[in-house]
Design an enzyme around this catalytic site. Structure first.
Site, PDB file in Angstrom:
ATOM      1  N   GLY A  42      -2.126 -47.809-107.155  1.00 13.93           N
ATOM      2  CA  GLY A  42      -1.967 -47.972-105.700  1.00 13.93           C
ATOM      3  C   GLY A  42      -3.248 -47.841-104.908  1.00 13.93           C
ATOM      4  O   GLY A  42      -3.276 -48.142-103.712  1.00 13.93           O
ATOM      5  N   GLY A 147     -12.398 -51.909-104.312  1.00 12.65           N
ATOM      6  CA  GLY A 147     -12.182 -51.227-103.035  1.00 12.65           C
ATOM      7  C   GLY A 147     -13.401 -50.652-102.370  1.00 12.65           C
ATOM      8  O   GLY A 147     -14.498 -51.230-102.399  1.00 12.65           O
ATOM      9  N   SER A 148     -13.214 -49.483-101.765  1.00 10.10           N
ATOM     10  CA  SER A 148     -14.260 -48.887-100.937  1.00 10.10           C
ATOM     11  C   SER A 148     -14.261 -47.370-101.078  1.00 10.10           C
ATOM     12  O   SER A 148     -13.338 -46.789-101.663  1.00 10.10           O
ATOM     13  CB  SER A 148     -14.012 -49.263 -99.472  1.00 10.10           C
ATOM     14  N   GLY A 188     -10.378 -41.791 -87.820  1.00  2.00           N
ATOM     15  CA  GLY A 188     -10.694 -40.569 -87.081  1.00  2.00           C
ATOM     16  C   GLY A 188      -9.628 -40.249 -86.044  1.00  2.00           C
ATOM     17  O   GLY A 188      -9.197 -39.098 -85.907  1.00  2.00           O
ATOM     18  N   GLY A 273     -16.581 -44.716 -91.262  1.00  2.00           N
ATOM     19  CA  GLY A 273     -16.427 -46.009 -91.932  1.00  2.00           C
ATOM     20  C   GLY A 273     -16.435 -45.863 -93.441  1.00  2.00           C
ATOM     21  O   GLY A 273     -16.597 -44.751 -93.976  1.00  2.00           O
ATOM     22  N   ALA A 322      -5.415 -53.005 -95.839  1.00  2.00           N
ATOM     23  CA  ALA A 322      -4.592 -53.208 -97.034  1.00  2.00           C
ATOM     24  C   ALA A 322      -3.984 -54.608 -97.055  1.00  2.00           C
ATOM     25  O   ALA A 322      -3.982 -55.278 -98.097  1.00  2.00           O
ATOM     26  CB  ALA A 322      -3.495 -52.152 -97.074  1.00  2.00           C
ATOM     27  N   HIS A 446      17.734 -58.563 -75.186  1.00  2.00           N
ATOM     28  CA  HIS A 446      17.579 -57.620 -74.082  1.00  2.00           C
ATOM     29  C   HIS A 446      18.498 -56.431 -74.304  1.00  2.00           C
ATOM     30  O   HIS A 446      19.635 -56.618 -74.715  1.00  2.00           O
ATOM     31  CB  HIS A 446      17.955 -58.290 -72.761  1.00  2.00           C
TER      32      HIS A 446
HETATM   33  C1  LIG Z   1      -7.163 -42.496 -94.371  1.00  2.00           C
HETATM   34  C2  LIG Z   1      -7.019 -43.993 -94.479  1.00  2.00           C
HETATM   35  C3  LIG Z   1      -6.009 -44.633 -93.802  1.00  2.00           C
HETATM   36  C4  LIG Z   1      -5.860 -46.012 -93.904  1.00  2.00           C
HETATM   37  N1  LIG Z   1      -4.849 -46.604 -93.225  1.00  2.00           N
HETATM   38  C5  LIG Z   1      -4.682 -47.933 -93.311  1.00  2.00           C
HETATM   39  C6  LIG Z   1      -3.604 -48.564 -92.650  1.00  2.00           C
HETATM   40  O1  LIG Z   1      -2.803 -47.923 -91.982  1.00  2.00           O
HETATM   41  N2  LIG Z   1      -3.467 -49.901 -92.779  1.00  2.00           N
HETATM   42  C7  LIG Z   1      -4.356 -50.643 -93.518  1.00  2.00           C
HETATM   43  O2  LIG Z   1      -4.191 -51.870 -93.596  1.00  2.00           O
HETATM   44  N3  LIG Z   1      -5.388 -50.068 -94.160  1.00  2.00           N
HETATM   45  C8  LIG Z   1      -5.569 -48.739 -94.079  1.00  2.00           C
HETATM   46  N4  LIG Z   1      -6.586 -48.142 -94.764  1.00  2.00           N
HETATM   47  C9  LIG Z   1      -7.505 -49.008 -95.546  1.00  2.00           C
HETATM   48  C10 LIG Z   1      -6.870 -49.400 -96.891  1.00  2.00           C
HETATM   49  O3  LIG Z   1      -6.550 -48.241 -97.612  1.00  2.00           O
HETATM   50  C11 LIG Z   1      -7.840 -50.274 -97.686  1.00  2.00           C
HETATM   51  O4  LIG Z   1      -8.233 -51.380 -96.887  1.00  2.00           O
HETATM   52  C12 LIG Z   1      -7.184 -50.793 -98.951  1.00  2.00           C
HETATM   53  O5  LIG Z   1      -6.777 -49.732 -99.781  1.00  2.00           O
HETATM   54  C13 LIG Z   1      -8.160 -51.702 -99.726  1.00  2.00           C
HETATM   55  O6  LIG Z   1      -7.524 -52.164-100.874  1.00  2.00           O
HETATM   56  P1  LIG Z   1      -8.339 -52.594-102.164  1.00  2.00           P
HETATM   57  O7  LIG Z   1      -7.312 -53.051-103.149  1.00  2.00           O
HETATM   58  O8  LIG Z   1      -9.424 -53.528-101.808  1.00  2.00           O
HETATM   59  O9  LIG Z   1      -9.062 -51.271-102.703  1.00  2.00           O
HETATM   60  P2  LIG Z   1      -8.575 -49.784-102.961  1.00  2.00           P
HETATM   61  O10 LIG Z   1      -7.258 -49.497-102.390  1.00  2.00           O
HETATM   62  O11 LIG Z   1      -9.707 -48.908-102.562  1.00  2.00           O
HETATM   63  O12 LIG Z   1      -8.382 -49.728-104.533  1.00  2.00           O
HETATM   64  C14 LIG Z   1      -9.463 -49.853-105.418  1.00  2.00           C
HETATM   65  C15 LIG Z   1      -9.067 -49.223-106.738  1.00  2.00           C
HETATM   66  O13 LIG Z   1     -10.048 -49.560-107.714  1.00  2.00           O
HETATM   67  C16 LIG Z   1     -10.220 -48.461-108.596  1.00  2.00           C
HETATM   68  N5  LIG Z   1     -11.510 -48.614-109.264  1.00  2.00           N
HETATM   69  C17 LIG Z   1     -12.742 -48.642-108.683  1.00  2.00           C
HETATM   70  N6  LIG Z   1     -13.699 -48.863-109.627  1.00  2.00           N
HETATM   71  C18 LIG Z   1     -13.059 -48.968-110.821  1.00  2.00           C
HETATM   72  C19 LIG Z   1     -13.478 -49.196-112.151  1.00  2.00           C
HETATM   73  N7  LIG Z   1     -14.766 -49.391-112.452  1.00  2.00           N
HETATM   74  N8  LIG Z   1     -12.548 -49.224-113.129  1.00  2.00           N
HETATM   75  C20 LIG Z   1     -11.225 -49.068-112.831  1.00  2.00           C
HETATM   76  N9  LIG Z   1     -10.757 -48.836-111.589  1.00  2.00           N
HETATM   77  C21 LIG Z   1     -11.660 -48.804-110.590  1.00  2.00           C
HETATM   78  C22 LIG Z   1     -10.137 -47.269-107.659  1.00  2.00           C
HETATM   79  O14 LIG Z   1      -9.824 -46.092-108.370  1.00  2.00           O
HETATM   80  C23 LIG Z   1      -9.025 -47.704-106.705  1.00  2.00           C
HETATM   81  O15 LIG Z   1      -7.767 -47.252-107.158  1.00  2.00           O
HETATM   82  C24 LIG Z   1      -6.755 -46.756 -94.705  1.00  2.00           C
HETATM   83  C25 LIG Z   1      -7.776 -46.111 -95.409  1.00  2.00           C
HETATM   84  C26 LIG Z   1      -7.909 -44.748 -95.305  1.00  2.00           C
HETATM   85  C27 LIG Z   1      -8.999 -44.064 -96.083  1.00  2.00           C
END
Ligand SMILES: Cc1cc2nc3c(=O)[nH]c(=O)nc-3n(C[C@H](O)[C@H](O)[C@H](O)COP(=O)(O)OP(=O)(O)OC[C@H]3O[C@@H](n4cnc5c(N)ncnc54)[C@H](O)[C@@H]3O)c2cc1C
Length: 467
Positions: A42, A147-148, A188, A273, A322, A446
Site C-alpha cells: 500500500g 514513490g517519495s 502540515g 514537501g 495518490a 434539493h
Molecule cells: C501524511 C500524508 C498524507 C497524504 N494524504 C494524501 C491524500 O489525502 N490524498 C492524496 O492523493 N495523496 C496524499 N498523500 C500523498 C500520497 O501518499 C502519495 O502521492 C502516494 O502514496 C504516491 O504513490 P506512489 O505509488 O507513487 O508511491 P508510494 O505510495 O510512496 O509507494 C512507493 C512504495 O515503493 C516502495 N519501495 C521504494 N523503493 C523500493 C525498492 N527499491 N524495492 C522495493 N520497494 C521499494 C516503498 O516502500 C513504498 O511502499 C499523502 C502523503 C502523506 C505523507
C-alpha cells in the site's frame, strides 16, 4: 513450465501507483510480480499517508463537532474525554484492513507479491534482497513506482521524537502541548488540525506569504481565517533555519524578512514537501535519466530513457497525489498492452482535508491570468445554500472559471463542507469538456450542497437564482 523468476512485468513498489498498475496488468493478461521492501502493501498512502491521516482527521473532526458544533443544533453535551490510545488503535486497524485488502486483491488477480528491496542489475533484471537471501527476477518490462520521501530541512534533522516528519505525527502517544508545524501545505495543515483539535497549541510557519500556495488565493486566506478561529496560529513569510533540543524543549530559529527570532515548542513537524525516492534502486547505473529535482524522466508513454523500463507516481514529475499515481499506473500498463491509456492532467483534483475542506481542479485565476487566458468567473457562497445552513456549515463557497469565448470550464475551487466529495462533479465536468452552462442546466437535487456548484455555474452567466 514458465520460469518462476521470469515475468512480463515487474512492478517495484506497492503504493497506489504500483499496486494498481500490477492489478491492471494482470487483468490484461500479463504475468506480474510486485516487489515491496516494506512488510505491508500500500506504500505511503495506505501506511503513513492518505488513509491514517484521514482516519485521525475524521475522529478529531467528530470531537471538534461535539465540543463546538452541537450547541447551535440545540444539543447540550456534558464533559467529553479523548481516549488517544483508542483513536490511534482505530486508525491502525483501518490501515491494517486496507493493507490486507491489497494482499487479497493480489491473490485474486494472481499478482505475485515479492517481499524485499529491489535493485536493477540490468535493464531487464532486478535483484530482490530480503536480508537473508537474494532472488533474481527478469522482466520483459519493469515499472518503477518507488514513490517519495519527506524532505528534511538543513539545520533540523529528523530525530523521530522532537523533530519529526508526518509519519511520527500520525502516532504521537501523547498530545504535544506545543506543536510547531513548518509548512502550510496540505500535510502540515491536516496534521496541524488533528493535534490542534486534540488540544495542542499549534503554530504554523510558512515561507510564502500565503498558506496552500498554488490554490485559489482568496479561498486560501478564508481557510487561514477559519483555522485561526479554531485556535491555530500562523507566521507567514517565515523560514526555520535551525533547532536545538534541550531537556525536552525544542528551540527553533526562525528567519522572517531579515529578522531572526526563536520559537519554543515540544515537537516540530517538518512538512515542507516530499522528494522523489529512488535511493539504492540502481536505476542511474543502468542509464535511467533523472531531472534536476531527482525525479525520473519519462515520455508520454511513461517510458524512461531505458527501453523497457517505465516509471509512474511520486517518483516522476507532477502533483504528488495518490489518485495521480493510480491513473498513471493504469495508463502505463494499458499503453504497454497496446491500448490507449491516458491521464488528463488538467483534471486532477487536489484536496486539503481541513475543516472547512479545500478542493480544486484545473486552473486558478492567477494561473489563467499568467497564461493570458480570458475567462469569466462565477461564485456562490455556502451561506446562501439551504443545506449548508441546515448543517450550520456556512464557511466558504464555490468558484468556477470558464473560458470567456467557449464557456468551457477551466477550473473549479471549493472551500466548504464536504468539498472533497463536491469536487468530483467538477472533475467529471472537466473530463467531459463541459461548459458552465452544462453544469447550470443539470438538475441538482434539493436541498444539497452540490446546488452551490449549479449556482456558481449560473453565476458565470450572471444569472444566479438564490443570491
Ligand atoms: C501524511 C500524508 C498524507 C497524504 N494524504 C494524501 C491524500 O489525502 N490524498 C492524496 O492523493 N495523496 C496524499 N498523500 C500523498 C500520497 O501518499 C502519495 O502521492 C502516494 O502514496 C504516491 O504513490 P506512489 O505509488 O507513487 O508511491 P508510494 O505510495 O510512496 O509507494 C512507493 C512504495 O515503493 C516502495 N519501495 C521504494 N523503493 C523500493 C525498492 N527499491 N524495492 C522495493 N520497494 C521499494 C516503498 O516502500 C513504498 O511502499 C499523502 C502523503 C502523506 C505523507
Amino acid at each position: 513450465m514458465a520460469n518462476q523468476d521470469s515475468f512480463d512485468l515487474i512492478v517495484i513498489g506497492s503504493g497506489p501507483g504500483g499496486y494498481i498498475a500490477a492489478i491492471r496488468a494482470a487483468q490484461l493478461g500479463m504475468r506480474v510480480a510486485c516487489v515491496e521492501r516494506a512488510a505491508t502493501l500500500g506504500g505511503t498512502c495506505v501506511n503513513v499517508g492518505c488513509i491514517p491521516s484521514k482516519a485521525l482527521l475524521d475522529s478529531s473532526e467528530r470531537l471538534h463537532a461535539v465540543r463546538n458544533g452541537l450547541g447551535a443544533h440545540g444539543i447540550k453535551v456534558g464533559s467529553v474525554e479523548v481516549d488517544l490510545a483508542a483513536m490511534l488503535a482505530r486508525k491502525d486497524k483501518i490501515v491494517k484492513t486496507s493493507t490486507q485488502g491489497i494482499a487479497g486483491l493480489f491473490k485474486k488477480n494472481k499478482v505475485e507479491r515479492i517481499i524485499g528491496t529491489a535493485r536493477f542489475t540490468a535493464a531487464d533484471t532486478v535483484a530482490v534482497s530480503n536480508g537473508s537471501d537474494t532472488r533474481r527476477l527478469t522482466g520483459r518490462r519493469v515499472l518503477i513506482a518507488t514513490g517519495s520521501a519527506p524532505v528534511e530541512l538543513p539545520g533540523l534533522p529528523f530525530d523521530g521524537q522532537h523533530i519529526v516528519c508526518s509519519t511520527e505525527a500520525l502516532s504521537f502517544k501523547e498530545v504535544p502541548q506545543r506543536l510547531l508545524v513548518i509548512g502550510g501545505g496540505a500535510i502540515g495543515l491536516e496534521l496541524g488540525s488533528v493535534w490542534n483539535r486534540l488540544g495542542s497549541s499549534v503554530v504554523v510557519v510558512e515561507f510564502m506569504d500565503r498558506i496552500v500556495p498554488g490554490m485559489d488565493r482568496k479561498m486560501g486566506q478564508q481557510l487561514q481565517r477559519a483555522l485561526q478561529k479554531q485556535g491555530m496560529t500562523f507566521q507567514l513569510q517565515t523560514g526555520a533555519s535551525g533547532a536545538v533540543v534541550e531537556s525536552g524543549t525544542v528551540r527553533v530559529t526562525l528567519e522572517s524578512q531579515g529578522t531572526t527570532s526563536e520559537a519554543e515548542c515540544d515537537v516540530v513537524l517538518v512538512a515542507v514537501g516530499r522528494r522523489a525516492f529512488a535511493d539504492g534502486l540502481g536505476a542511474r547505473e543502468i542509464g535511467v535519466a533523472f531531472d534536476d529535482h531527482g525525479r525520473i524522466k519519462i515520455d508520454d508513454h511513461y517510458t524512461t530513457s531505458v527501453p523497457g523500463v517505465y516509471a509512474i507516481g511520486d517518483v516522476v514529475a507532477g502533483p504528488m497525489l495518490a489518485h495521480k499515481a493510480e491513473e498513471e499506473g493504469v495508463a502505463a500498463v494499458e499503453l504497454m498492452a497496446g491500448q490507449a491509456g491516458h491521464v488528463n492532467y488538467d483534471a486532477v483534483p487536489n484536496v486539503v482535508y481541513t475543516w472547512p475542506e479545500f478542493a480544486s481542479v484545473g486552473m486558478t485565476e492567477e494561473q489563467a491570468q499568467s497564461q493570458e487566458v480570458q475567462f469569466n468567473v462565477g461564485s456562490f457562497p455556502f451561506i446562501a445554500n439551504g443545506r449548508a445552513r441546515c448543517m450550520n456549515e456556512t464557511d466558504g463557497g464555490v468558484k468556477i472559471l470558464a473560458d470567456a469565448k467557449t464557456d468551457r470550464v477551466l477550473g473549479v475551487h471549493i472551500l466548504g463542507p464536504n468539498a472533497s466529495d463536491l469536487i468530483a462533479e467538477a472533475a467529471l465536468a472537466m473530463e467531459f469538456g463541459a461548459s458552465a452552462e452544462d453544469i447550470a442546466r443539470s438538475v441538482h437535487a434539493h436541498p444539497t450542497l452540490p446546488e452551490a456548484m449549479k449556482e456558481a455555474a449560473l453565476a458565470v452567466g450572471q444569472r444566479t437564482l438564490n443570491i
